[in-house]
Every structure is written in C-alpha cells, then in structure tokens.
Scaffold this active site. Structure first.
Site, mmCIF file in Angstrom:
data_model
loop_
_atom_site.group_PDB
_atom_site.id
_atom_site.type_symbol
_atom_site.label_atom_id
_atom_site.label_comp_id
_atom_site.label_asym_id
_atom_site.label_seq_id
_atom_site.Cartn_x
_atom_site.Cartn_y
_atom_site.Cartn_z
ATOM 1 N N CYS A 2 39.992 -10.576 13.554
ATOM 2 C CA CYS A 2 39.022 -11.528 13.000
ATOM 3 C C CYS A 2 38.363 -10.959 11.750
ATOM 4 O O CYS A 2 38.032 -9.785 11.697
ATOM 5 C CB CYS A 2 37.928 -11.918 13.980
ATOM 6 N N ARG A 27 43.631 -7.446 8.673
ATOM 7 C CA ARG A 27 43.057 -7.223 10.001
ATOM 8 C C ARG A 27 43.826 -7.973 11.090
ATOM 9 O O ARG A 27 43.678 -7.681 12.262
ATOM 10 C CB ARG A 27 41.582 -7.677 10.017
ATOM 11 N N TRP A 78 41.645 -14.317 15.158
ATOM 12 C CA TRP A 78 42.711 -13.713 15.968
ATOM 13 C C TRP A 78 42.416 -14.160 17.391
ATOM 14 O O TRP A 78 41.451 -13.709 17.998
ATOM 15 C CB TRP A 78 42.619 -12.188 15.816
ATOM 16 N N ASN A 104 33.055 -12.745 15.274
ATOM 17 C CA ASN A 104 34.055 -11.741 15.630
ATOM 18 C C ASN A 104 33.538 -11.056 16.891
ATOM 19 O O ASN A 104 32.392 -10.614 16.920
ATOM 20 C CB ASN A 104 34.195 -10.742 14.470
ATOM 21 N N GLY A 105 34.365 -10.976 17.942
ATOM 22 C CA GLY A 105 33.930 -10.341 19.187
ATOM 23 C C GLY A 105 34.216 -11.255 20.364
ATOM 24 O O GLY A 105 34.973 -12.237 20.240
ATOM 25 N N GLU A 485 54.027 9.455 18.101
ATOM 26 C CA GLU A 485 53.584 8.672 16.955
ATOM 27 C C GLU A 485 54.775 8.021 16.243
ATOM 28 O O GLU A 485 54.707 6.867 15.808
ATOM 29 C CB GLU A 485 52.782 9.573 16.001
ATOM 30 N N LYS A 489 55.264 3.964 15.640
ATOM 31 C CA LYS A 489 55.413 3.390 14.289
ATOM 32 C C LYS A 489 56.613 2.463 14.245
ATOM 33 O O LYS A 489 56.540 1.355 13.735
ATOM 34 C CB LYS A 489 55.591 4.548 13.311
ATOM 35 N N GLU A 492 56.124 -0.837 16.406
ATOM 36 C CA GLU A 492 55.135 -1.836 15.995
ATOM 37 C C GLU A 492 55.542 -2.613 14.756
ATOM 38 O O GLU A 492 55.169 -3.769 14.616
ATOM 39 C CB GLU A 492 53.724 -1.245 15.862
ATOM 40 N N HIS A 508 64.941 13.963 33.829
ATOM 41 C CA HIS A 508 64.164 13.442 34.965
ATOM 42 C C HIS A 508 64.086 11.921 34.944
ATOM 43 O O HIS A 508 63.241 11.349 35.629
ATOM 44 C CB HIS A 508 62.766 14.056 34.966
ATOM 45 N N LYS A 607 44.420 -4.846 12.817
ATOM 46 C CA LYS A 607 44.100 -3.524 12.288
ATOM 47 C C LYS A 607 42.985 -2.858 13.069
ATOM 48 O O LYS A 607 43.005 -1.666 13.332
ATOM 49 C CB LYS A 607 43.722 -3.655 10.810
HETATM 50 C C1 F6R Z 1 49.025 2.089 15.085
HETATM 51 C C2 F6R Z 1 47.610 1.857 14.957
HETATM 52 C C3 F6R Z 1 46.799 1.706 16.208
HETATM 53 C C4 F6R Z 1 45.427 2.365 16.010
HETATM 54 C C5 F6R Z 1 44.521 2.090 17.224
HETATM 55 C C6 F6R Z 1 43.190 2.776 17.088
HETATM 56 O O1 F6R Z 1 49.632 2.220 13.843
HETATM 57 O O2 F6R Z 1 47.100 1.782 13.891
HETATM 58 O O3 F6R Z 1 47.455 2.229 17.311
HETATM 59 O O4 F6R Z 1 45.604 3.730 15.838
HETATM 60 O O5 F6R Z 1 44.320 0.708 17.349
HETATM 61 O O6 F6R Z 1 42.520 2.357 15.947
HETATM 62 P P1 F6R Z 1 41.342 3.206 15.343
HETATM 63 O O7 F6R Z 1 41.926 4.486 14.827
HETATM 64 O O8 F6R Z 1 40.775 2.358 14.241
HETATM 65 O O9 F6R Z 1 40.376 3.461 16.450
#
Ligand code: F6R
Length: 612
Positions: A2, A27, A78, A104-105, A485, A489, A492, A508, A607
């Site tokens: 949002c 976002r 969103w 937002n929330g 990680e 990446k 997603e 395992h 985001k």
């Molecule tokens: C993946 C990604 C998310 C954030 C997670 C935490 O690329 O960006 O997994 O890392 O939502 O977000 P923050 O760091 O803003 O707390």
C-alpha cells in the site's frame, strides 16, 4: 505494501498525486485511487489494476473542470480484506460522502466496529476494513475533522497510516500513523504526505517522521502536530541528503539491475562511515557501541526474508569473531514463541525498511524482556531506527526493487563490523586476525566491481538454464547461508522452484528431488570443506543434474567435477557471502528477464511488509 500520498498547495493536486503514486509503485499494489477536493466538492476516481489505468481514466477529465482542486489524497492498494476491485480500492468515504480516507495497515476490530456502525445507519459498500474508518470518523464528526479523528483513533485496533480529507474542512489534510510508515514533507506554499520519501523528493527534501499515534494537520502554508490527546507538539524536520536521481533508473532497464550494480558503492559508503581511509580501527563509538556491550552474554538476531538470511550469516560471524552464543530467529516465529530473555542479551534486529510488522513486534517483545536493542536498517527515521537503543545504518541509498540486493550486502557489512568490534572488545580475536579481516573488508567493494564486470558469463549461463524447472543451491557454513539468499532471489523474481540446502543434508532427503530437470549450484568458498562439497556435487551429477560451482578464482579443485565454474576474487572464508551472492543475484535477474517477467514487480510480493 500500500502506498499513500497527499497534497495541499497551489498546484493541481491530481497530477501530483498520480506522480507520487508512481514513485510508490515498487511497494506492490493491485489497484489505485485518488480523491481531490475542489470547486466541485470531493471527487473520487479509482481503478483496479495498474496505475496506468487510473491515469488513463482521469487524463480526459483534467482541464475539463473535473478533479481541479489543489488538495487531495491518493492510494495504491495491496489487497488484504476483499479482492482487488474498483469498489474495494481506496479512497473510501462515509455515508455523506464528505470524508475520504486512504489507509495502509489492518484494522483488527473492523468487524465489530462495522456492525455497530451499521446499527447507527452506516451503509457499507466495500469489503475492506478501511471503510469502517471513514464511517467512524463521520460518526464522531461535529464540525472539526481533527477532533473526530482523535476520537475515532481511540476505537481503532490494529495498524494504520491514514490520509484524511473532509469537504467541510477543505483547507487541510489530516495524517496519522500507528505501526505503519508515513512521512510528512514540507515545501514552499505546499505540504505533502507519503508512505516513503521518494514520492516527496520532487517537491521537498525537508521531512517529518511521524511517531506512533501522532497526528499532523497539513495546511497549504503550515503543518501542526498533535498527540492523540489533541495537545500540540513541536517537531524537528529532517533534511534528506540523498539525491532524487538515486530513486530513478538512470538508464538501467530495471531498478534491480541498477541496485545490483550499486553494491560496490553502497559497500564502500557503509564501510567508510565506520573505518576511515588509511585507518584499521572500526569506529562504532559514534553510534554508541562502546565497551559496555562486551559484557553481554548472548546475541539474538531477528529478521524476515532476506534480512533473516543476513542474520544467519551474522550467527556464524558473531560466534566466530566474538565467541558469543548467537541465535538467528525468524521474527514472525519468534514473536509467538514465548521466548526466554536475559538482560544480558543483545537483540540485533535487521530490516531494510525498518517497518516490517513482524520484525518490529519481535523487537518490542525483546525490549519488554529487558534486552538491549541494536538495529541495522536502511531507512533513516523508520520505526525500527526510532525505537532501538542503537542504530547502525546501511548506507545503501533507496532500494526500490522488491527483491533486496544492495540492502543485503550492506547488512552483511554492518554485521561484520559489529561482530569484529565485539570480538575486539571481548578479546576473542587477535590483532592480526582483526587487521586481516579489516583489510579484506576494504577490498570487497573493488572485488564486487570485478564480479559485475564479468556479468556476461552469468547472462550466457542463464540463457541456457532459465527454463530449468528446479534449481537448488547448496553449501556449507557461510556458503549455506548465502545459498538461502540465492534461492530466495531466484524464486521470488523468476517463479522457478528453488531451494537451498546445507550440503550435508542432501542425503537426508533433498536428493530425492534431483533428476535431469534440476540445476544444482554449489557455493564453495570454505577450503576446509572442498572435499565434502566435491562429493556432494558428484552425488547430484550421478542423478543427472546440471551442476555449477561458485568458487575463488585461484581454485581449480572443481574444474573436472562441475559442468560450469564461476570464479570470484579471493577473500577470507567468513566474508565470502558478500561476493558469492552477487553472481546469484545476477542469475536470478537474467532468468526473470529471459522468462519475460518484470523483476522489479514480482507477483504477490510487496516491498515493505507492514502487516502480518
Ligand atoms: C526479498 C525481500 C524480503 C525482505 C523481507 C524483510 O528480496 O526483500 O524477503 O527482506 O520482507 O524486509 P525488511 O528488510 O524491510 O524488514
């Protein structure tokens, strides 16, 4: 997750609102809307889908007398309560149509409030939790919108950032927040609100960060701040130093590839803020990390997603350098686990945005339990930054792409600096080892540049592999954490089924998944474990998987075993994740583009996850 914008000034509000919403597109959203207050009263336009649809809808009306006010609010939604649709899009209004709200929330007690409001004659049109706010404010409205908002706030449970306008008080916007981000910008003859700074930068660099339950009343020429009791408060503004261009694509096709390329600079900036050129001392006294922290007995790291992966690397780093018991916790699990606290705990919270709901909840729990809080965040003035005892900023600049890249590597830089310094204070790391690590940290930005200069190798490899249905990453110790990680990446932004395994776990269970449709990428930067990794690679090859290895440039150990070897500059084993993750970020990016997707806006993802 949002986006909110609001404008009051001399300009036509609608184009300003649309522009601001565009800056917040990163976002994540599924519908958008604006409300403008002008000669024709309160006018609302909203639309499901991309902002472009809303823009097209109102383009024909501008200049024709419609939407011609110089005050308004806007929103990208969103969906949480109710499907994405025109009707569920914000702004929402009360029965009389005079009060418009963007939110937002999540309002947790919305169902209860809704039935009470219906008893009092409210007529609900959407399925959203937000609509109750508009009706509730109307319920309390007796001519002064601020007083009505204050009374409504007392009834709302949950999280909210709100922009509110009222046809009967047509000179002001009310902004209020609780556990959701909202920034107030102050310009010349105009004032604005937004969920994030990039939406404001075209108009001003002077901003106020609202505290929880704080209210701002924005007029064209002034801003007043109040607490939830309606008492006036004085507030200091902050000047944003980073350039508006930092939030632009600057010739890159996507924000993600731009941000991948910004890593050498971001790493350099984050390091130089704590180790001056020519120096070998880490200076963390300035941020309050003094000898008192050496007495702490345990480190608990909590975060979500990518930031949690940084935390897993942090666990290894704190244990290695500072010889202190360390846990890396997923914040959303931690907050519900009834954990055990000790006043001698360091609670290290990592969050790019500083606004992630679960991460903030974990921090507040730890604070209540008496732990001392260190925050690593990228956003100055974020809730996390304001509530922690000590803040170390990642100097990555704004991260717009949903998939985190430069925030991750700079989080790692901060973790290494804190853990090495804690090791020095606790005398668990010798002078030579410390100096070696500091020198190695200093080489990382240039080494990251070298990896990026060879990105075509990754692009070529991706063009051969991007259709693989399964991609697994594996490694041991620091390489396992970097694998987590790398797999995230890829999944997603390319929607490939991708997982990470501790290589020792292969036998395992996970090896059952390996067949000729699988690519297994092994991260191999821990020389003491090369033999073990070599065996793991042979095991997946024997099941017909394609294999790739990422290792140091002077290592030929895997040349005969793996189908493809990617080389990175040599660094110390514990620092390698900052380098190994870069080819994996590039691989994910190229796969996404080759699959015809938009890496900046992956489906279903936002985001900043400001709700649970
Ligand atoms: C993946 C990604 C998310 C954030 C997670 C935490 O690329 O960006 O997994 O890392 O939502 O977000 P923050 O760091 O803003 O707390």
């Amino acid at each position: 997750m949002c986006g909110i914008v609001g404008y009051v000034g001399d300009k036509e509000a609608a184009p300003v609102l649309i522009k601001g919403l565009k800056r917040l597109e990163y976002r994540g959203y599924d519908s958008a809307g604006i409300a403008v207050l002008g000669r024709a009263g309160l006018e609302i336009r909203k639309s499901k889908g991309a902002l472009k649809k809303l823009e097209e809808r109102i383009a024909g009306e501008l200049g024709e007398g419609a939407l011609d006010g110089s005050m308004g609010i806007g929103h990208t939604r969103w969906a949480t309560h109710g499907e994405p649709s025109d009707i569920n899009s914000h702004p929402h209004t009360d029965v009389s149509g005079k009060i418009a709200v963007v939110h937002n929330g999540i309002i947790e007690n919305h169902a209860k409030l809704k039935s009470r409001l219906i008893e009092h004659g409210a007529d609900f049109r959407s399925e959203t939790d937000t609509e109750v706010i508009a009706h509730l404010i109307n319920f309390y409205y007796e001519g002064d919108i601020l007083q009505a908002v204050i009374r409504a706030m007392k009834r709302l449970e949950g999280s909210y950032a709100l922009g509110i306008i009222c046809g009967n008080n047509p000179d002001r916007i009310i902004a209020v927040r609780k556990e959701s981000p909202l920034v107030v910008g102050t310009g010349k003859g105009e004032n604005l609100i937004a969920s994030d700074v990039p939406a404001l930068l075209e108009y001003t660099r002077d901003v106020y960060y609202l505290d929880d339950r704080e209210i701002a009343v924005l007029y064209r020429d002034r801003i007043e701040f109040y607490n939830e009791e309606g008492e006036r408060r004085l507030k200091e503004s902050h000047h944003i130093k980073w350039d508006a261009a930092a939030a632009e694509k600057s010739g890159y096709e996507h924000f993600m590839i731009k941000e991948i390329h910004e890593q050498p600079k971001a790493l350099r900036d984050t390091l130089r803020a704590r180790i001056k050129t020519g120096d070998t001392n880490i200076n963390l006294e300035e941020i309050g990390f003094d000898a008192s922290w050496a007495k702490m007995e345990r480190v608990i790291i909590a975060a979500c997603g990518t930031a949690w992966h940084a935390g897993v690397i942090g666990k290894y780093a704190f244990e290695k350098f500072a010889r202190v018991h360390t846990e890396a916790e997923i914040a959303s699990e931690y907050r519900y686990r009834n954990p055990i606290f000790n006043p001698k705990d360091i609670f290290l919270i990592i969050s790019q945005s500083g606004e992630t709901a679960d991460t903030l909840a974990a921090m507040r729990l730890a604070k209540k339990g008496g732990a001392r809080i260190i925050a690593i965040t990228n956003v100055v003035g974020s809730t996390l930054a304001r509530e922690a005892d000590l803040v170390m900023y990642t100097l990555a600049g704004p991260e717009i792409a949903v998939a985190s890249t430069k925030a991750f590597t700079t989080q790692l830089m901060c973790i290494y600096l804190i853990s090495l310094q804690l090791g020095r204070l606790r005398e668990t790391i010798g002078d030579t080892e410390l100096t070696d690590h500091i020198e190695a940290l200093k080489r990382l930005p240039e080494q990251a540049e070298r990896i990026l200069s060879e990105k075509e190798n990754i692009q070529r490899f991706a063009s051969l592999q991007f259709n693989k249905s399964k991609v697994f990453y594996m490694g041991r110790l620091f390489d396992y954490a970097a694998s987590l990680e790398s797999a995230l990446k890829l999944k997603e932004i390319s929607y490939t089924h991708s997982e990470a395994f501790a290589a020792g776990e292969l036998k395992h269970g996970p090896i059952a998944l390996v067949d000729d449709t699988t690519l297994v990428t092994a991260l191999c930067t821990q020389p003491a474990l090369f033999d073990k990794m070599g065996s793991n690679i042979k095991e997946v090859k024997a099941r017909f998987a394609a294999t790739a290895v990422i290792t140091y440039e002077d290592v030929d150990y895997f040349d005969k075993t793996a189908d493809q070897v990617f080389r990175i500059p040599r660094t110390l084993d514990s620092l390698s994740p900052i380098l190994t993750v870069i080819p994996c970020q590039l691989y994910a990016y190229y796969c996404s583009v080759l699959r015809g997707l938009d890496p900046d806006k992956p489906r279903n993802l936002a985001k900043s996850v400001t709700v649970e």
